[in-house]
Write a protein that holds these residues in place. Structure first.
Motif, PDB file in Angstrom:
ATOM      1  N   THR A   1      -7.214   3.771  -1.681  1.00 29.30           N
ATOM      2  CA  THR A   1      -7.984   2.628  -1.188  1.00 29.30           C
ATOM      3  C   THR A   1      -9.152   2.330  -2.124  1.00 29.30           C
ATOM      4  OG1 THR A   1      -7.421   3.138   1.096  1.00 29.30           O
ATOM      5  CG2 THR A   1      -9.342   1.763   0.744  1.00 29.30           C
TER       6      THR A   1
ATOM      7  N   ARG B   1      -5.167  -8.836  -4.245  1.00 31.64           N
ATOM      8  CA  ARG B   1      -4.729  -8.357  -2.934  1.00 31.64           C
ATOM      9  C   ARG B   1      -4.453  -9.562  -2.060  1.00 31.64           C
ATOM     10  NH1 ARG B   1      -7.359  -7.263   2.110  1.00 31.64           N
ATOM     11  NH2 ARG B   1      -6.602  -5.368   3.137  1.00 31.64           N
TER      12      ARG B   1
ATOM     13  N   PHE C   1       0.819  -1.215   0.000  1.00 33.34           N
ATOM     14  CA  PHE C   1       0.000   0.000   0.000  1.00 33.34           C
ATOM     15  C   PHE C   1       0.856   1.269   0.000  1.00 33.34           C
ATOM     16  CE2 PHE C   1      -2.713   3.224   1.948  1.00 33.34           C
ATOM     17  CZ  PHE C   1      -3.878   3.078   1.215  1.00 33.34           C
TER      18      PHE C   1
ATOM     19  N   ARG D   1       1.612   4.613  -2.470  1.00 35.37           N
ATOM     20  CA  ARG D   1       1.491   6.014  -2.046  1.00 35.37           C
ATOM     21  C   ARG D   1       2.757   6.787  -2.401  1.00 35.37           C
ATOM     22  NH1 ARG D   1      -1.338   7.262   3.596  1.00 35.37           N
ATOM     23  NH2 ARG D   1      -1.482   9.242   2.501  1.00 35.37           N
TER      24      ARG D   1
ATOM     25  N   LEU E   1      -7.925   0.816  -5.401  1.00 31.72           N
ATOM     26  CA  LEU E   1      -7.476  -0.568  -5.252  1.00 31.72           C
ATOM     27  C   LEU E   1      -8.663  -1.513  -5.087  1.00 31.72           C
ATOM     28  CD1 LEU E   1      -4.401   0.065  -2.938  1.00 31.72           C
ATOM     29  CD2 LEU E   1      -4.351  -0.720  -5.318  1.00 31.72           C
ATOM     30  N   ARG E   2      -9.661  -1.105  -4.306  1.00 34.86           N
ATOM     31  CA  ARG E   2     -10.840  -1.952  -4.122  1.00 34.86           C
ATOM     32  C   ARG E   2     -11.568  -2.183  -5.444  1.00 34.86           C
ATOM     33  NH1 ARG E   2      -8.611  -2.717  -0.688  1.00 34.86           N
ATOM     34  NH2 ARG E   2      -8.867  -2.553   1.550  1.00 34.86           N
TER      35      ARG E   2
ATOM     36  N   TYR F   1      -0.192  -5.979  -3.299  1.00 39.44           N
ATOM     37  CA  TYR F   1      -1.041  -5.920  -4.481  1.00 39.44           C
ATOM     38  C   TYR F   1      -0.228  -6.323  -5.702  1.00 39.44           C
ATOM     39  CZ  TYR F   1      -4.232  -3.301  -1.519  1.00 39.44           C
ATOM     40  OH  TYR F   1      -5.073  -2.924  -0.500  1.00 39.44           O
TER      41      TYR F   1
ATOM     42  N   GLN G   1      -4.820   8.735   0.627  1.00 42.83           N
ATOM     43  CA  GLN G   1      -5.047   7.371   1.104  1.00 42.83           C
ATOM     44  C   GLN G   1      -6.451   6.899   0.761  1.00 42.83           C
ATOM     45  OE1 GLN G   1      -7.011   7.194   4.391  1.00 42.83           O
ATOM     46  NE2 GLN G   1      -7.457   5.141   3.642  1.00 42.83           N
ATOM     47  N   LYS G   2      -7.399   7.778   0.910  1.00 43.72           N
ATOM     48  CA  LYS G   2      -8.780   7.404   0.641  1.00 43.72           C
ATOM     49  C   LYS G   2      -8.995   7.035  -0.822  1.00 43.72           C
ATOM     50  CE  LYS G   2     -13.413   9.406   0.823  1.00 43.72           C
ATOM     51  NZ  LYS G   2     -14.164  10.614   1.228  1.00 43.72           N
TER      52      LYS G   2
END
Lengths: 127, 127
Positions: free
Chosen positions: A64, A78, A48, A52, A67-68, A90, A60-61
DNA sequence: CGGAATCCAATGGGATACTG
DNA sequence: CAGTATCCCATTGGATTCCG
């Protein structure tokens, strides 16, 4: 490379034009941060905070969420590595690798024509 | 900057890092309605309401914005035909035609793998 | 380390009405 | 026909805080 050849895409266009599911898929695969993420993961598996650091502008939000979304579509994988503290890695899936060629073609296009496009913008903004 | 020799992988990563101007350009060229518009204009020149009919889900406001953006980037051309009432014809530019191959590659990818991706989504949503 | 939760501002985009 | 203008709501995304 003729236009008279009925490729799958031709059929696609005539039957559905660009249908909502395809459009939605491309929205998710090509959204603001996905290209950068895929670009990194095509090079190597990343954790992660690797991502970044590689993509400093992403929060970060948003990372995330990106990635989801990619994971949900089966484009990235993942996996939790049982070290301590826990690591999350990942990596691109075979399905995701198939996106590399089209994406690279787009990046090549952008890279090649960006100067020309910037001139077009100047002309438009002046007129 | 580095103590050791940069690995090919690191060099590659530097090369392929997506920079803001490229990302912005692709955002504009590939946004929600641009693909559909380009898809139509690759087939034939279209007038404003031709495009509305061809892309029923787009609103007039979004279509106008999309066309302005593409025109500003030199990807499409807007010409006013002096009939009465005035007609406006949009057509793809040579620059815009260069986008067709990459876009078609993306559409082919989406078309090919959509079933697999929908299964991936189901799996993800179930777990 | 890898997030989730919350708050908030900006933006996008739909609906509607009007115009040269 | 080809837009503009306005209102308004939903979503996006940044910043911050907290957590196992």
């Amino acid at each position: 490379m003729t236009d008279t050849d009925p490729s799958p895409r031709e059929v696609l266009r005539e039957e559905f034009r660009i249908e909502a599911p395809h459009r939605e898929l491309l929205d998710q695969a090509l959204d603001k941060w996905s290209l950068s993420v895929l670009n990194e993961l095509c090079e190597r598996p990343c954790r992660f905070n690797d991502l970044r650091r590689a993509i400093p502008a992403v929060t970060q939000k948003s990372l995330t969420a990106t990635l989801r979304r990619l994971e949900r579509n089966g484009i990235i994988d993942r996996r939790i590595v049982n070290t301590r503290p826990v690591a999350v890695e990942y990596r691109i899936t075979p399905l995701g690798k198939g996106l590399r060629a089209p994406i690279d073609a787009l990046l090549d296009w952008a890279n090649t024509y960006l100067p020309q496009i910037e001139r077009a913008r100047d002309t438009f903004d002046a007129g």
